[in-house]
Design a protein around this motif. Structure first.
Motif, short mmCIF file in Angstrom:
data_model
loop_
_atom_site.label_atom_id
_atom_site.label_comp_id
_atom_site.label_asym_id
_atom_site.label_seq_id
_atom_site.Cartn_x
_atom_site.Cartn_y
_atom_site.Cartn_z
N TYR B 32 0.93 -1.22 -0.01
CA TYR B 32 0.18 -0.02 -0.01
C TYR B 32 1.02 1.29 -0.06
CZ TYR B 32 -3.93 -3.24 1.80
OH TYR B 32 -4.82 -3.96 1.75
N PHE B 34 1.70 5.58 -0.45
CA PHE B 34 1.06 6.82 0.03
C PHE B 34 2.06 7.88 -0.31
CE2 PHE B 34 -2.43 4.97 2.80
CZ PHE B 34 -1.72 3.70 3.02
N LYS B 49 -3.38 7.72 -2.50
CA LYS B 49 -2.81 6.39 -2.18
C LYS B 49 -2.96 5.37 -3.19
CE LYS B 49 -6.82 5.06 0.54
NZ LYS B 49 -7.27 4.40 1.98
N ILE B 51 -3.88 1.30 -3.51
CA ILE B 51 -4.01 -0.05 -2.61
C ILE B 51 -4.07 -0.98 -3.86
CG2 ILE B 51 -5.68 -1.28 -1.20
CD1 ILE B 51 -4.27 1.18 0.10
N ILE B 94 3.23 0.57 3.30
CA ILE B 94 3.00 -0.80 4.24
C ILE B 94 2.54 -2.02 3.45
CG2 ILE B 94 2.26 0.62 6.33
CD1 ILE B 94 -0.70 0.23 5.42
N GLY B 97 -2.33 -4.67 6.37
CA GLY B 97 -2.31 -4.37 7.80
C GLY B 97 -2.57 -3.22 8.51
N ALA B 99 -2.25 0.60 9.70
CA ALA B 99 -1.35 2.03 9.48
C ALA B 99 -0.29 2.32 10.50
CB ALA B 99 -2.30 3.17 9.69
N LEU B 102 3.23 1.90 8.95
CA LEU B 102 3.54 2.50 7.93
C LEU B 102 5.06 3.17 8.12
CD1 LEU B 102 2.00 4.26 5.56
CD2 LEU B 102 1.58 6.10 6.84
#
Lengths: 113, 114
Positions: B32, B34, B49, B51, B94, B97, B99, B102
């Motif tokens: 993931y 960001f 972001k 995903i 990440i 899972g 944050a 991160l």
């Protein structure tokens, strides 16, 4: 919509004095809450996170502690500040157990003199 | 373990020109990713972001980022830079899972010159 408030924005404290930084989140329930420190205007270090009232996890051993007395309130504290505690402290939140995006407050500048 | 690298501490670009802020990541499994922006003496603001799904992600203020799995990159882009885009930009990753896992890059200072 959700908002996060953090205060005070700026703080100058003498060495050995106590510290209390406060953060509250509005518009959401049972958020995950975080305290970060940003040193030298760059690197972000996770200090504490909390998944619920009274549940605190510490990522780095240090002179600081955190508490979560209410669902949307997160407090960063110290009994005796050190010069090395100076920095920019950021409170943040994410949505519950599945939230993967962190949202930050405006930060608090702490200068220990 | 997971990590993210922002290879440029400083990026300068002329107003009106396209901008790119680079980010590469290392994570096992599906990442993931960001991007955040920080203006002086302010907190970090979430920009966008990735995903899953379309590799090109559009975010706030006209920014977009392209996920490239083969190059393990997630570069931030904008077609036409504004002076007001001048700020510190952070990439983060990440592996699914929570944050709390991160991991942030070291940040890239973007300066847009008038």
């Amino acid at each position: 919509s959700q908002t996060i408030h953090q205060w005070p924005a700026t703080l100058v404290q003498p060495v050995g004095s106590p510290l209390s930084l406060e953060c509250t989140v509005e518009g959401t329930s049972n958020p995950n809450l975080y305290w970060y420190r940003q040193a030298a205007g760059r690197g972000l270090q996770l200090l504490f996170y909390s998944v619920g009232i009274g549940q605190i996890s510490s990522e780095v051993p240090q002179n600081l502690s955190a508490s979560r007395p209410q669902d949307r309130q997160f407090i960063l504290s110290s009994k005796k500040l050190l010069l090395s505690d100076s920095g920019f402290y950021l409170c943040a939140w994410s949505v519950g157990a599945t939230g993967n995006t962190i949202y930050f407050g405006e930060g608090s500048w702490l200068t220990v003199v | 373990a997971q990590s993210v690298a922002q290879p440029e501490d400083q990026v300068n670009v002329a107003e009106g020109n396209p901008l790119t802020v680079k980010c590469t990541y290392s994570v096992s499994g599906n990442p993931y990713l960001f991007w955040y922006v920080q203006y002086p003496n302010r907190g970090l603001q979430f920009l966008l972001k990735y995903i899953t799904g379309d590799n090109l992600v559009k975010g706030s203020y006209g920014f977009e980022a392209e996920f490239n799995k083969g190059q393990t990159s997630f570069h931030l882009k904008k077609p036409s830079a504004l002076v007001s885009d001048s700020a510190l930009y952070f990439c983060a990753v990440i592996r699914g899972g929570s944050a709390r896992q991160l991991t942030f890059g070291s940040g890239t200072q973007l300066t847009v010159l008038p």
